[in-house]
Design a protein around this motif. Sequence first.
Motif, PDB file in Angstrom:
ATOM      1  N   HIS A 233       0.804  -1.215   0.000  1.00  0.00           N
ATOM      2  CA  HIS A 233       0.000   0.000   0.000  1.00  0.00           C
ATOM      3  C   HIS A 233       0.841   1.270   0.000  1.00  0.00           C
ATOM      4  CE1 HIS A 233      -3.374  -2.550   2.070  1.00  0.00           C
ATOM      5  NE2 HIS A 233      -3.114  -2.932   0.846  1.00  0.00           N
ATOM      6  N   SER A 234       1.852   1.333   0.858  1.00  0.00           N
ATOM      7  CA  SER A 234       2.666   2.545   0.943  1.00  0.00           C
ATOM      8  C   SER A 234       3.401   2.811  -0.362  1.00  0.00           C
ATOM      9  CB  SER A 234       3.670   2.439   2.093  1.00  0.00           C
ATOM     10  OG  SER A 234       4.566   1.355   1.886  1.00  0.00           O
ATOM     11  N   LEU A 235       3.820   1.741  -1.029  1.00  0.00           N
ATOM     12  CA  LEU A 235       4.526   1.880  -2.303  1.00  0.00           C
ATOM     13  C   LEU A 235       3.606   2.433  -3.381  1.00  0.00           C
ATOM     14  CD1 LEU A 235       6.910   1.466  -4.183  1.00  0.00           C
ATOM     15  CD2 LEU A 235       6.343  -0.975  -4.296  1.00  0.00           C
ATOM     16  N   VAL A 236       2.401   1.909  -3.457  1.00  0.00           N
ATOM     17  CA  VAL A 236       1.425   2.385  -4.450  1.00  0.00           C
ATOM     18  C   VAL A 236       1.098   3.858  -4.210  1.00  0.00           C
ATOM     19  CG1 VAL A 236      -0.956   2.124  -5.274  1.00  0.00           C
ATOM     20  CG2 VAL A 236       0.441   0.095  -4.846  1.00  0.00           C
ATOM     21  N   ILE A 237       0.933   4.230  -2.953  1.00  0.00           N
ATOM     22  CA  ILE A 237       0.650   5.633  -2.623  1.00  0.00           C
ATOM     23  C   ILE A 237       1.830   6.522  -3.009  1.00  0.00           C
ATOM     24  CG2 ILE A 237       0.293   7.245  -0.702  1.00  0.00           C
ATOM     25  CD1 ILE A 237      -1.318   4.974   0.673  1.00  0.00           C
ATOM     26  N   GLY A 238       3.042   6.068  -2.717  1.00  0.00           N
ATOM     27  CA  GLY A 238       4.229   6.831  -3.088  1.00  0.00           C
ATOM     28  C   GLY A 238       4.317   7.051  -4.583  1.00  0.00           C
ATOM     29  N   VAL A 239       4.024   6.020  -5.349  1.00  0.00           N
ATOM     30  CA  VAL A 239       4.071   6.113  -6.812  1.00  0.00           C
ATOM     31  C   VAL A 239       3.024   7.099  -7.326  1.00  0.00           C
ATOM     32  CG1 VAL A 239       3.491   4.806  -8.897  1.00  0.00           C
ATOM     33  CG2 VAL A 239       5.140   3.878  -7.275  1.00  0.00           C
ATOM     34  N   MET A 240       1.828   7.073  -6.738  1.00  0.00           N
ATOM     35  CA  MET A 240       0.798   8.023  -7.170  1.00  0.00           C
ATOM     36  C   MET A 240       1.229   9.466  -6.905  1.00  0.00           C
ATOM     37  SD  MET A 240      -3.009   6.400  -6.616  1.00  0.00           S
ATOM     38  CE  MET A 240      -2.800   5.515  -5.059  1.00  0.00           C
ATOM     39  N   HIS A 241       1.923   9.690  -5.805  1.00  0.00           N
ATOM     40  CA  HIS A 241       2.438  11.040  -5.539  1.00  0.00           C
ATOM     41  C   HIS A 241       3.496  11.440  -6.568  1.00  0.00           C
ATOM     42  CE1 HIS A 241       0.622  12.527  -1.780  1.00  0.00           C
ATOM     43  NE2 HIS A 241       0.421  11.248  -1.522  1.00  0.00           N
TER      44      HIS A 241
ATOM     45  N   GLN B  80      -9.376   3.470  -6.811  1.00  0.00           N
ATOM     46  CA  GLN B  80     -10.381   4.161  -5.995  1.00  0.00           C
ATOM     47  C   GLN B  80     -11.267   3.173  -5.239  1.00  0.00           C
ATOM     48  OE1 GLN B  80     -11.851   6.989  -9.270  1.00  0.00           O
ATOM     49  NE2 GLN B  80     -12.038   8.241  -7.414  1.00  0.00           N
ATOM     50  N   ALA B  81     -11.329   1.946  -5.731  1.00  0.00           N
ATOM     51  CA  ALA B  81     -12.132   0.909  -5.084  1.00  0.00           C
ATOM     52  C   ALA B  81     -11.273  -0.031  -4.242  1.00  0.00           C
ATOM     53  CB  ALA B  81     -12.893   0.114  -6.143  1.00  0.00           C
ATOM     54  N   HIS B  82     -10.049   0.351  -3.968  1.00  0.00           N
ATOM     55  CA  HIS B  82      -9.120  -0.489  -3.202  1.00  0.00           C
ATOM     56  C   HIS B  82      -9.644  -0.701  -1.777  1.00  0.00           C
ATOM     57  CE1 HIS B  82      -5.312  -1.880  -1.438  1.00  0.00           C
ATOM     58  NE2 HIS B  82      -4.895  -2.084  -2.675  1.00  0.00           N
ATOM     59  N   ALA B  83      -9.287  -1.844  -1.191  1.00  0.00           N
ATOM     60  CA  ALA B  83      -9.753  -2.162   0.164  1.00  0.00           C
ATOM     61  C   ALA B  83      -9.142  -1.242   1.213  1.00  0.00           C
ATOM     62  CB  ALA B  83      -9.428  -3.622   0.491  1.00  0.00           C
ATOM     63  N   ASP B  84      -7.959  -0.705   0.936  1.00  0.00           N
ATOM     64  CA  ASP B  84      -7.287   0.169   1.899  1.00  0.00           C
ATOM     65  C   ASP B  84      -7.741   1.614   1.717  1.00  0.00           C
ATOM     66  OD1 ASP B  84      -4.878   0.513   3.865  1.00  0.00           O
ATOM     67  OD2 ASP B  84      -4.572   2.033   2.326  1.00  0.00           O
ATOM     68  N   GLY B  85      -8.180   2.224   2.813  1.00  0.00           N
ATOM     69  CA  GLY B  85      -8.707   3.579   2.739  1.00  0.00           C
ATOM     70  C   GLY B  85      -7.688   4.616   2.307  1.00  0.00           C
ATOM     71  N   ASP B  86      -6.435   4.460   2.725  1.00  0.00           N
ATOM     72  CA  ASP B  86      -5.394   5.420   2.342  1.00  0.00           C
ATOM     73  C   ASP B  86      -5.119   5.364   0.841  1.00  0.00           C
ATOM     74  OD1 ASP B  86      -5.103   6.314   4.936  1.00  0.00           O
ATOM     75  OD2 ASP B  86      -3.461   4.930   5.408  1.00  0.00           O
ATOM     76  N   VAL B  87      -5.132   4.144   0.290  1.00  0.00           N
ATOM     77  CA  VAL B  87      -4.947   3.996  -1.160  1.00  0.00           C
ATOM     78  C   VAL B  87      -6.116   4.629  -1.895  1.00  0.00           C
ATOM     79  CG1 VAL B  87      -4.746   2.353  -3.074  1.00  0.00           C
ATOM     80  CG2 VAL B  87      -3.529   1.921  -0.928  1.00  0.00           C
ATOM     81  N   GLN B  88      -7.334   4.402  -1.396  1.00  0.00           N
ATOM     82  CA  GLN B  88      -8.523   5.014  -1.995  1.00  0.00           C
ATOM     83  C   GLN B  88      -8.397   6.530  -2.053  1.00  0.00           C
ATOM     84  OE1 GLN B  88     -12.243   3.971  -0.153  1.00  0.00           O
ATOM     85  NE2 GLN B  88     -11.816   1.775  -0.176  1.00  0.00           N
ATOM     86  N   CYS B  89      -8.007   7.123  -0.933  1.00  0.00           N
ATOM     87  CA  CYS B  89      -7.897   8.592  -0.858  1.00  0.00           C
ATOM     88  C   CYS B  89      -6.840   9.115  -1.824  1.00  0.00           C
ATOM     89  CB  CYS B  89      -7.562   9.017   0.571  1.00  0.00           C
ATOM     90  SG  CYS B  89      -8.914   8.824   1.742  1.00  0.00           S
TER      91      CYS B  89
END
Length: 218
Positions: free
Chosen positions: A123-131, A169-178
């Motif tokens: 999850h943290s990696l996917v969020i980092g990549v989106m940033h 946007q439909a990911h199970a993790d709320g942080d990834v969704q946001c």
Amino acid sequence: NVFADLQADDCTKAAAAAGRLRQCLHSCSSVTSEAVFAAAVSASVMPTLVRLLSSSSVSVGDDCAACLGYFAACAIRRRDAASGNAALTSIVQLLHEAISIEFSDKEALVLPILSILKSSDVHSLVIGVMHLFKGMVAACRQRCMLPAENTCFTLLERHGFSDAVIRLQAHADGDVQCAASDCVLQCEILQNVFADLQADDCTKAAAAVGRLRRSLHS
């Protein structure tokens, strides 16, 4: 030693170092990863990671993309928001400069990072990549005269960027969704969907309707 090997002229040594650094960042705690991040910045490792994205070895490109994503995640987790933004901006600037070089292999630079976005379950990696992508699209927007000329977004879109983000946007993790929802708004995805929706091309309009429905449903 890992940083020195990563910057070595020996391709085999650099490839092994990229893999070790990725594994280290994946397994260490947020406190430890911050220390690794600080050490990487001091050792000027970021330009090397960006350069190796386009390596002829797919695994090297993937490992370097993951490292950049982890480092972006470290930056946005910093308690000092100004310091975190500055650290993230420095990585984004390196990526933006790399894809702005006239004769660079732009697709080879972004495909490894897109691969992380589409396939990683960290999850943290996917969020980092989106940033990273959000920063790259914004940097290109500032350089372009018109939104339609955002060459970075156009490049990403050729390889399924919007669909990948909308799915998250439909990911199970709320942080990834946001993070995905913010990416939809900030990376011109929604504007592009609206433009396609109003197109004379029925196939393009139909695809846009589907994208908009999925995004709103999420």
